[in-house]
Design a protein around this motif. Structure first.
Motif, PDB file in Angstrom:
ATOM      1  N   HIS A 185     127.367  27.471  34.436  1.00 24.51           N
ATOM      2  CA  HIS A 185     127.096  27.336  32.999  1.00 24.51           C
ATOM      3  C   HIS A 185     125.642  27.696  32.722  1.00 24.51           C
ATOM      4  CE1 HIS A 185     125.816  25.056  29.368  1.00 24.51           C
ATOM      5  NE2 HIS A 185     126.961  25.515  28.895  1.00 24.51           N
ATOM      6  N   SER A 186     125.430  28.386  31.614  1.00 25.83           N
ATOM      7  CA  SER A 186     124.056  28.700  31.198  1.00 25.83           C
ATOM      8  C   SER A 186     123.896  28.429  29.712  1.00 25.83           C
ATOM      9  CB  SER A 186     123.703  30.163  31.497  1.00 25.83           C
ATOM     10  OG  SER A 186     124.401  31.033  30.637  1.00 25.83           O
ATOM     11  N   ARG A 187     122.709  28.002  29.349  1.00 26.63           N
ATOM     12  CA  ARG A 187     122.371  27.779  27.947  1.00 26.63           C
ATOM     13  C   ARG A 187     120.996  28.358  27.679  1.00 26.63           C
ATOM     14  NH1 ARG A 187     119.765  24.347  24.290  1.00 26.63           N
ATOM     15  NH2 ARG A 187     120.942  24.057  22.338  1.00 26.63           N
ATOM     16  N   THR A 188     120.898  29.149  26.617  1.00 25.09           N
ATOM     17  CA  THR A 188     119.637  29.782  26.254  1.00 25.09           C
ATOM     18  C   THR A 188     119.234  29.327  24.857  1.00 25.09           C
ATOM     19  OG1 THR A 188     120.195  31.737  27.558  1.00 25.09           O
ATOM     20  CG2 THR A 188     118.415  31.970  25.982  1.00 25.09           C
ATOM     21  N   LEU A 189     118.025  28.800  24.730  1.00 28.42           N
ATOM     22  CA  LEU A 189     117.458  28.398  23.442  1.00 28.42           C
ATOM     23  C   LEU A 189     116.262  29.294  23.143  1.00 28.42           C
ATOM     24  CD1 LEU A 189     117.036  26.569  20.973  1.00 28.42           C
ATOM     25  CD2 LEU A 189     115.739  25.015  22.468  1.00 28.42           C
ATOM     26  N   THR A 190     116.360  30.053  22.060  1.00 24.15           N
ATOM     27  CA  THR A 190     115.281  30.943  21.636  1.00 24.15           C
ATOM     28  C   THR A 190     114.715  30.427  20.320  1.00 24.15           C
ATOM     29  OG1 THR A 190     116.474  32.796  22.633  1.00 24.15           O
ATOM     30  CG2 THR A 190     114.661  33.332  21.147  1.00 24.15           C
ATOM     31  N   GLN A 191     113.410  30.241  20.257  1.00 22.14           N
ATOM     32  CA  GLN A 191     112.771  29.719  19.044  1.00 22.14           C
ATOM     33  C   GLN A 191     111.685  30.683  18.567  1.00 22.14           C
ATOM     34  OE1 GLN A 191     112.349  25.373  18.566  1.00 22.14           O
ATOM     35  NE2 GLN A 191     112.387  25.301  20.812  1.00 22.14           N
ATOM     36  N   PHE A 192     111.734  31.009  17.275  1.00 22.73           N
ATOM     37  CA  PHE A 192     110.742  31.872  16.652  1.00 22.73           C
ATOM     38  C   PHE A 192     110.007  31.088  15.574  1.00 22.73           C
ATOM     39  CE2 PHE A 192     113.906  34.809  18.245  1.00 22.73           C
ATOM     40  CZ  PHE A 192     113.144  35.826  18.805  1.00 22.73           C
ATOM     41  N   ALA A 193     108.700  31.078  15.663  1.00 22.12           N
ATOM     42  CA  ALA A 193     107.858  30.493  14.618  1.00 22.12           C
ATOM     43  C   ALA A 193     107.232  31.653  13.838  1.00 22.12           C
ATOM     44  CB  ALA A 193     106.781  29.605  15.230  1.00 22.12           C
ATOM     45  N   ILE A 194     107.865  32.008  12.716  1.00 21.90           N
ATOM     46  CA  ILE A 194     107.457  33.198  11.964  1.00 21.90           C
ATOM     47  C   ILE A 194     106.281  32.848  11.071  1.00 21.90           C
ATOM     48  CG2 ILE A 194     108.230  34.983  10.353  1.00 21.90           C
ATOM     49  CD1 ILE A 194     111.093  34.426  11.336  1.00 21.90           C
ATOM     50  N   GLN A 195     105.221  33.648  11.158  1.00 23.26           N
ATOM     51  CA  GLN A 195     103.998  33.405  10.414  1.00 23.26           C
ATOM     52  C   GLN A 195     104.036  34.113   9.053  1.00 23.26           C
ATOM     53  OE1 GLN A 195     101.841  31.193  11.968  1.00 23.26           O
ATOM     54  NE2 GLN A 195     103.613  31.185  13.355  1.00 23.26           N
ATOM     55  N   PRO A 196     103.205  33.688   8.118  1.00 24.40           N
ATOM     56  CA  PRO A 196     103.204  34.306   6.780  1.00 24.40           C
ATOM     57  C   PRO A 196     102.955  35.809   6.791  1.00 24.40           C
ATOM     58  CG  PRO A 196     102.016  32.243   6.724  1.00 24.40           C
ATOM     59  CD  PRO A 196     102.314  32.504   8.154  1.00 24.40           C
ATOM     60  N   ASP A 197     102.253  36.331   7.824  1.00 26.61           N
ATOM     61  CA  ASP A 197     101.985  37.766   7.872  1.00 26.61           C
ATOM     62  C   ASP A 197     103.111  38.557   8.540  1.00 26.61           C
ATOM     63  OD1 ASP A 197     101.736  37.013  10.491  1.00 26.61           O
ATOM     64  OD2 ASP A 197      99.691  37.770  10.772  1.00 26.61           O
ATOM     65  N   GLY A 198     104.208  37.883   8.927  1.00 24.49           N
ATOM     66  CA  GLY A 198     105.336  38.570   9.548  1.00 24.49           C
ATOM     67  C   GLY A 198     105.310  38.571  11.058  1.00 24.49           C
ATOM     68  N   SER A 199     104.214  38.132  11.660  1.00 23.78           N
ATOM     69  CA  SER A 199     104.184  38.001  13.116  1.00 23.78           C
ATOM     70  C   SER A 199     104.938  36.735  13.521  1.00 23.78           C
ATOM     71  CB  SER A 199     102.740  37.954  13.625  1.00 23.78           C
ATOM     72  OG  SER A 199     102.094  36.783  13.144  1.00 23.78           O
ATOM     73  N   SER A 200     105.130  36.551  14.817  1.00 25.24           N
ATOM     74  CA  SER A 200     105.878  35.393  15.272  1.00 25.24           C
ATOM     75  C   SER A 200     105.426  34.989  16.662  1.00 25.24           C
ATOM     76  CB  SER A 200     107.383  35.718  15.308  1.00 25.24           C
ATOM     77  OG  SER A 200     108.123  34.631  15.833  1.00 25.24           O
ATOM     78  N   ARG A 201     105.578  33.710  16.930  1.00 21.97           N
ATOM     79  CA  ARG A 201     105.445  33.219  18.298  1.00 21.97           C
ATOM     80  C   ARG A 201     106.818  32.721  18.732  1.00 21.97           C
ATOM     81  NH1 ARG A 201     100.423  33.004  20.114  1.00 21.97           N
ATOM     82  NH2 ARG A 201     101.037  31.687  21.856  1.00 21.97           N
ATOM     83  N   PHE A 202     107.149  32.938  20.009  1.00 16.44           N
ATOM     84  CA  PHE A 202     108.484  32.563  20.433  1.00 16.44           C
ATOM     85  C   PHE A 202     108.453  31.934  21.821  1.00 16.44           C
ATOM     86  CE2 PHE A 202     107.964  37.029  21.668  1.00 16.44           C
ATOM     87  CZ  PHE A 202     108.264  36.979  23.023  1.00 16.44           C
ATOM     88  N   THR A 203     109.464  31.139  22.082  1.00 15.20           N
ATOM     89  CA  THR A 203     109.708  30.601  23.417  1.00 15.20           C
ATOM     90  C   THR A 203     111.197  30.733  23.710  1.00 15.20           C
ATOM     91  OG1 THR A 203     110.120  28.356  22.646  1.00 15.20           O
ATOM     92  CG2 THR A 203     107.848  28.899  23.262  1.00 15.20           C
ATOM     93  N   ILE A 204     111.497  30.854  24.988  1.00 15.24           N
ATOM     94  CA  ILE A 204     112.902  30.882  25.409  1.00 15.24           C
ATOM     95  C   ILE A 204     113.076  29.856  26.511  1.00 15.24           C
ATOM     96  CG2 ILE A 204     114.666  32.211  26.591  1.00 15.24           C
ATOM     97  CD1 ILE A 204     113.910  34.594  25.138  1.00 15.24           C
ATOM     98  N   THR A 205     114.074  29.028  26.378  1.00 16.22           N
ATOM     99  CA  THR A 205     114.405  28.032  27.389  1.00 16.22           C
ATOM    100  C   THR A 205     115.774  28.364  27.965  1.00 16.22           C
ATOM    101  OG1 THR A 205     113.203  26.332  26.154  1.00 16.22           O
ATOM    102  CG2 THR A 205     114.720  25.579  27.864  1.00 16.22           C
ATOM    103  N   ARG A 206     115.831  28.590  29.253  1.00 11.97           N
ATOM    104  CA  ARG A 206     117.100  28.871  29.932  1.00 11.97           C
ATOM    105  C   ARG A 206     117.470  27.657  30.787  1.00 11.97           C
ATOM    106  NH1 ARG A 206     119.688  33.332  31.856  1.00 11.97           N
ATOM    107  NH2 ARG A 206     119.623  34.017  29.703  1.00 11.97           N
ATOM    108  N   THR A 207     118.648  27.110  30.554  1.00  7.58           N
ATOM    109  CA  THR A 207     119.162  25.985  31.332  1.00  7.58           C
ATOM    110  C   THR A 207     120.412  26.447  32.065  1.00  7.58           C
ATOM    111  OG1 THR A 207     118.384  24.463  29.615  1.00  7.58           O
ATOM    112  CG2 THR A 207     119.928  23.585  31.228  1.00  7.58           C
ATOM    113  N   SER A 208     120.447  26.262  33.373  1.00  9.70           N
ATOM    114  CA  SER A 208     121.584  26.723  34.165  1.00  9.70           C
ATOM    115  C   SER A 208     122.057  25.617  35.094  1.00  9.70           C
ATOM    116  CB  SER A 208     121.213  27.964  34.989  1.00  9.70           C
ATOM    117  OG  SER A 208     120.926  29.060  34.145  1.00  9.70           O
ATOM    118  N   SER A 209     123.334  25.640  35.387  1.00  7.94           N
ATOM    119  CA  SER A 209     123.893  24.661  36.311  1.00  7.94           C
ATOM    120  C   SER A 209     124.992  25.327  37.126  1.00  7.94           C
ATOM    121  CB  SER A 209     124.449  23.446  35.561  1.00  7.94           C
ATOM    122  OG  SER A 209     125.517  23.829  34.716  1.00  7.94           O
ATOM    123  N   GLY A 210     125.475  24.640  38.143  1.00  6.68           N
ATOM    124  CA  GLY A 210     126.514  25.185  39.001  1.00  6.68           C
ATOM    125  C   GLY A 210     126.003  26.355  39.812  1.00  6.68           C
ATOM    126  N   ALA A 211     126.800  27.414  39.890  1.00  4.27           N
ATOM    127  CA  ALA A 211     126.456  28.564  40.724  1.00  4.27           C
ATOM    128  C   ALA A 211     125.229  29.309  40.234  1.00  4.27           C
ATOM    129  CB  ALA A 211     127.649  29.521  40.785  1.00  4.27           C
TER     130      ALA A 211
END
Length: 582
Positions: free
Chosen positions: A405-431
């Motif tokens: 099983h895998s789970r991916t969480l992607t978060q974008f913090a969009i700024q007023p000028d159109g730029s963004s900061r992002f993080t990705i969290t990958r959670t995996s289990s089993g094989a």
């Protein structure tokens, strides 16, 4: 055990690769003849001749040289002749200094495998329109299995105008054959077989080959190939392999002491077996030499332990010895380590090129060469394949499903000028979890973030894609599954259990103009859910996908039935969120 690792988004959507027909880049081989003269011992002399026309300049890198791999512990190359024939008829002979002999890559840092060699023939002054020709003779002085012969040749997936395979066998050795796309031929242009020999010969049926489809099974499963063998069945092949292993899998004192130390106070047999497999996986370096070219006789278990490296058969031999020391009976299982899922009727190691371990009492398969999966799981490439158990000679079918099983969480913090900061969290289990266990301190989250300038254009209206996926996530799984519009070949279709969530943190004074509708897809194979929601400045996209099938491979008919569900999922994955900032 759930493991988390926050990683930087370094890849956008995994690109879809367009594949060309094999004949698109060259015009194929003019002549390829392999002539085996086999002795009763199983030793043989083989003469190989090949002539190719270089039709286009862009294939010079591929065909301006010719490589001959060999194992100098088993065979000698006793002659090599080659030349370039120019378009005007001149022949430029390959000189001795243009034939390089060097260790194969897998053996460079492994003294036990320095016998694996490569002769590289460099054709001089090759240009488009020239022909390149090579003729070489190999003497196999030490057969893989004394008194037996087996071979699995296949033509490269391209045009073959004159491709023939000839076997001169002792009259007392019956040669079993399984041919697809080759037909018996007389080979009348070759010298007659010697007295006491019987000739078997096949000719390749030339013609255009279908394009190899993305993710398809090996062409050995459906293409033109020949399997020949003096073994009557796979049980006989298994016995011959087991005879070659002999006492090498018996534990000595050093192996017994290690087994006792690794298992310690562990009582449950399955946990003991997995602990021993994981110790070998983590402490014995894997040197990738396939069965066949690398021989079938493993090094003794104590030798592998002392050197701390070995190929698959060495890993399996050491693990069998460790398990025996722990009171657990096991057997080597021979299996394919590529994408071949069928065994030819004529028994050959050409498909069974990998060795793992099977514990019958636990119904447990162990592959200690697999660095990416923990003990108790198998690499995805082995799932759903037939195997041959060497102790009993019986067939076995490896499991086609395992928890992953895998789970991916992607978060974008969009700024007023159109730029963004992002993080990705990958959670995996089993094989899928093992790579994340290498994260320092184990179950941790490392806050890696990255800026993305010009992420969107504000004030808008701005469109936000709803799929930003690392390779191996839900979106990638669907895109890879559906990359062929239709299929004519069986293909690998592993189980999928994935979740993706994307969160857009919109800048202040933003107004969502369009939000996709939720999608539910349910059929015999797929269970897919998507959900879109807005709460204040947060827009959330949630998706969940499960795919199950009754085997590790699917047929073209399966794909036709699956295609409508895939189309609905693809449309959803390509949906967009539209917003505007006041």
């Amino acid at each position: 055990m759930m493991l988390r690792f926050v990683v930087m988004l370094c890849l956008l959507l995994w690109p879809l690769l367009g594949l060309q027909p094999a004949s698109a880049r060259d015009t194929g081989v003019d002549r390829h003849v392999r002539h085996f003269m086999v002795e009763p011992s199983g030793a043989y002399l083989v003469t190989v001749e090949q002539i190719r026309t270089i039709a286009q300049r862009d294939v010079l890198h591929d065909y301006a040289r010719y490589e001959i791999g060999y194992n100098q512990a088993l065979e000698d190359i006793i002659a090599v002749e080659a030349y370039t024939e120019k378009a005007d008829g001149r022949r430029l002979t390959v000189q001795p200094q243009q034939i390089l002999d060097q260790p194969q890559a897998a053996s460079v840092d492994a003294p036990m495998f320095q016998v694996m060699r490569l002769k590289r023939v460099m054709f001089p002054d090759v240009e488009a329109g020239d022909r390149v020709a090579v003729r070489y003779v190999v003497r196999r002085h030490t057969p893989l299995f004394p008194g037996h012969f087996e071979d699995l040749p296949s033509a490269r997936f391209q045009r073959q105008r004159d491709f023939r395979l000839v076997y001169d066998m002792p009259a007392t050795m019956l040669l079993h054959a399984d041919a697809t796309g080759l037909v018996p031929t007389a080979a009348a242009d070759l010298p007659a077989p010697a007295a006491g020999k019987r000739r078997y010969a096949w000719r390749y049926l030339d013609g255009d080959n279908a394009r190899i489809e993305a993710g398809s099974v090996s062409e050995l499963d459906y293409g033109k190939r020949l399997a020949v063998s003096t073994f009557a069945d796979y049980a006989a092949l298994a016995r011959a392999y087991q005879d070659r292993v002999g006492a090498r899998a018996l534990p000595d004192d050093t192996v017994a002491v290690l087994a006792a130390r690794v298992t310690g106070d562990v009582v449950e047999p399955r946990a003991r077996a997995i602990a021993l497999s994981d110790w070998v996986r983590r402490n014995v370096r894997y040197v990738g030499v396939h069965l066949g070219p690398g021989g079938v006789v493993p090094h003794a278990a104590a030798t592998v332990l002392a050197n701390r490296y070995g190929d698959a058969k060495d890993h399996a031999t050491l693990l069998v010895a460790l398990l025996a020391s722990a009171g657990i009976d096991s057997t080597v299982a021979l299996v394919n380590n590529g994408n071949a899922y069928r065994l030819p009727a004529a028994p050959t190691l050409g498909v069974l090129n990998h060795a793992i371990v099977y514990v019958p009492s636990l119904q447990l398969y162990l592959d200690s060469t697999a660095d990416s999966v923990a003990g108790g799981f198998l690499p995805a490439a082995l799932l759903g394949k037939p195997a041959v158990l060497t102790h009993s000679g019986e067939f076995a079918m490896l499991p086609f499903f395992q928890q992953a099983h895998s789970r991916t969480l992607t978060q974008f913090a969009i700024q007023p000028d159109g730029s963004s900061r992002f993080t990705i969290t990958r959670t995996s289990s089993g094989a899928l979890a093992e790579p994340y266990r290498r994260v320092p301190d184990g179950d941790v989250a490392i806050p890696l973030r990255s800026p993305s300038n010009g992420f969107t254009q504000l004030p808008g209206p701005a469109r936000l894609a709803t799929t930003y996926d690392l390779r191996g996530g839900l979106g990638d799984a669907v895109f890879v599954f559906a990359q062929e519009p239709e299929r004519r070949q069986d293909f690998v279709c592993p189980a999928i259990d994935a979740e993706d969530e994307v969160r857009f943190h919109l800048p202040t004074r933003s107004r969502v103009l369009a939000l996709p509708r939720a999608v539910h897809v349910d059929d015999a194979n797929f269970a897919y859910r998507s959900r879109y929601a807005r709460r204040g400045a947060l827009v959330t996209v949630q998706r969940r996908l499960k795919f199950r099938h009754t085997a590790a491979t699917c047929t073209p008919d399966d794909y036709r039935r699956m295609r409508p569900a895939l189309e609905r999922m693809l449309r959803d994955l390509r949906s967009q969120v539209v917003f505007r900032r006041s």
